[in-house]
Design an enzyme around this catalytic site. Structure first.
Site, PDB file in Angstrom:
ATOM      1  N   GLY A  35       5.140  -8.044 -10.261  1.00  0.00           N
ATOM      2  CA  GLY A  35       6.358  -7.237 -10.470  1.00  0.00           C
ATOM      3  C   GLY A  35       7.212  -6.737  -8.689  1.00  0.00           C
ATOM      4  O   GLY A  35       6.348  -7.339  -7.422  1.00  0.00           O
ATOM      5  N   CYS A  65      -0.281  -5.703  -3.233  1.00  0.00           N
ATOM      6  CA  CYS A  65       0.973  -5.187  -3.184  1.00  0.00           C
ATOM      7  C   CYS A  65       1.156  -6.521  -2.253  1.00  0.00           C
ATOM      8  O   CYS A  65       0.884  -6.572  -1.414  1.00  0.00           O
ATOM      9  CB  CYS A  65       1.047  -3.811  -2.555  1.00  0.00           C
ATOM     10  SG  CYS A  65       2.707  -3.230  -2.573  1.00  0.00           S
ATOM     11  N   LEU A  66       2.767  -6.941  -2.252  1.00  0.00           N
ATOM     12  CA  LEU A  66       3.442  -7.893  -2.030  1.00  0.00           C
ATOM     13  C   LEU A  66       4.075  -6.648  -0.656  1.00  0.00           C
ATOM     14  O   LEU A  66       4.082  -8.005   0.207  1.00  0.00           O
ATOM     15  CB  LEU A  66       5.123  -8.471  -2.409  1.00  0.00           C
ATOM     16  CG  LEU A  66       4.659  -8.655  -4.175  1.00  0.00           C
ATOM     17  CD1 LEU A  66       5.548  -9.299  -4.492  1.00  0.00           C
ATOM     18  CD2 LEU A  66       3.393 -10.176  -3.771  1.00  0.00           C
ATOM     19  N   HIS A  90       2.535   1.067 -11.100  1.00  0.00           N
ATOM     20  CA  HIS A  90       2.686   0.861  -9.675  1.00  0.00           C
ATOM     21  C   HIS A  90       4.632   0.215  -9.077  1.00  0.00           C
ATOM     22  O   HIS A  90       4.468   0.699  -8.018  1.00  0.00           O
ATOM     23  CB  HIS A  90       1.543  -1.009  -9.763  1.00  0.00           C
ATOM     24  CG  HIS A  90       1.630  -1.497  -7.902  1.00  0.00           C
ATOM     25  ND1 HIS A  90       0.809  -1.860  -7.397  1.00  0.00           N
ATOM     26  CD2 HIS A  90       2.983  -2.059  -7.674  1.00  0.00           C
ATOM     27  CE1 HIS A  90       1.473  -2.242  -6.121  1.00  0.00           C
ATOM     28  NE2 HIS A  90       2.286  -2.400  -6.190  1.00  0.00           N
ATOM     29  N   GLU A  91       5.387  -0.114  -9.902  1.00  0.00           N
ATOM     30  CA  GLU A  91       6.565  -0.020  -9.839  1.00  0.00           C
ATOM     31  C   GLU A  91       7.114   0.776 -10.042  1.00  0.00           C
ATOM     32  O   GLU A  91       7.813   1.452  -8.615  1.00  0.00           O
ATOM     33  CB  GLU A  91       7.102  -1.684 -10.149  1.00  0.00           C
ATOM     34  CG  GLU A  91       6.800  -2.689 -10.656  1.00  0.00           C
ATOM     35  CD  GLU A  91       6.126  -3.002  -9.212  1.00  0.00           C
ATOM     36  OE1 GLU A  91       6.877  -2.809  -8.155  1.00  0.00           O
ATOM     37  OE2 GLU A  91       4.937  -3.975  -9.099  1.00  0.00           O
ATOM     38  N   HIS A 146       6.054   3.068  -6.358  1.00  0.00           N
ATOM     39  CA  HIS A 146       7.719   2.334  -5.445  1.00  0.00           C
ATOM     40  C   HIS A 146       8.265   3.379  -5.219  1.00  0.00           C
ATOM     41  O   HIS A 146       8.635   3.410  -4.016  1.00  0.00           O
ATOM     42  CB  HIS A 146       7.618   1.093  -5.689  1.00  0.00           C
ATOM     43  CG  HIS A 146       6.287  -0.080  -4.695  1.00  0.00           C
ATOM     44  ND1 HIS A 146       6.491  -0.242  -3.719  1.00  0.00           N
ATOM     45  CD2 HIS A 146       5.564  -1.474  -5.376  1.00  0.00           C
ATOM     46  CE1 HIS A 146       5.238  -0.882  -2.844  1.00  0.00           C
ATOM     47  NE2 HIS A 146       5.241  -1.216  -3.985  1.00  0.00           N
TER      48      HIS A 146
HETATM   49 NI    NI Z   1       3.491  -2.905  -4.454  1.00  0.00          NI
END
Ligand code: NI
Length: 178
Positions: free
Chosen positions: A46, A100-101, A142-143, A146
């Site tokens: 994501g 998380c990226l 999660h997204e 963000h």
């Molecule tokens: Ni993330």
């Protein structure tokens, strides 16, 4: 299409609440395509617009490569694009490991709802509802975190967060000096 730079902690754009999308024009379509390409290139499940430095309420998700348990009813396509998403129903509780990226190399166990129903718009501005459990539910929460300015480290206790900050920043400094 282009692969965009993914902003990482402690970039301030990750702490901001993103603004609703009101115009469904070519610029939006290009941004969405770039976000999708960036997510796949980074092997993420994501990505939220904040993570590429854009304060708009856009998320993209594809958990198809990672979780065979979703979607249960085949109603949801593998690639999900959601604009202005809102959680309208959540149920149950589960703890899963999350990364998380925007915080490379860090994972932590987070308590979240087991099932969620999300309402938003698709990339053409048409109403869209997605219901999911398992990894899809986790990714949706999660997204959406963000675009509200929250990271996984805002979902752990204060002591764990302080510990994270000290350790993560120390490691970041060390990397820069090598
Ligand atoms: Ni993330």
């Amino acid at each position: 299409m282009a692969i965009l730079e993914i902003k990482t902690y402690p970039d301030n754009v990750l702490k901001e609440k993103a603004f609703p999308v009101t115009e469904f024009n070519d610029d939006l379509q290009k941004l969405i395509d770039d976000m999708i390409e960036t997510m796949y290139a980074a092997f993420g499940v994501g990505l939220a617009a904040n993570q590429v430095g854009v304060l708009k309420r856009i998320i993209v998700i594809d958990v198809s490569g990672k979780d065979e348990s979703v979607p249960q009813n085949n109603a949801a396509p593998p690639l999900i694009v959601l604009i202005n998403p809102e959680i309208i129903h959540s149920e149950g509780e589960t703890e899963r490991e999350e990364g998380c990226l925007s915080i490379p190399g860090y994972t932590t166990v987070i308590k979240r709802a087991e099932n969620v129903k999300v309402r938003g718009l698709d990339r053409d501005g048409m109403p869209l509802e997605i219901e999911g459990s398992g990894l899809l539910a986790k990714a949706l929460q999660h997204e959406i975190d963000h675009i509200n300015g929250f990271l996984v480290i805002d979902r752990i206790g204060r002591i764990k967060k302080e510990f994270f900050k000290r350790r993560y920043m120390r490691e970041a400094e060390r990397k820069e000096t090598v």
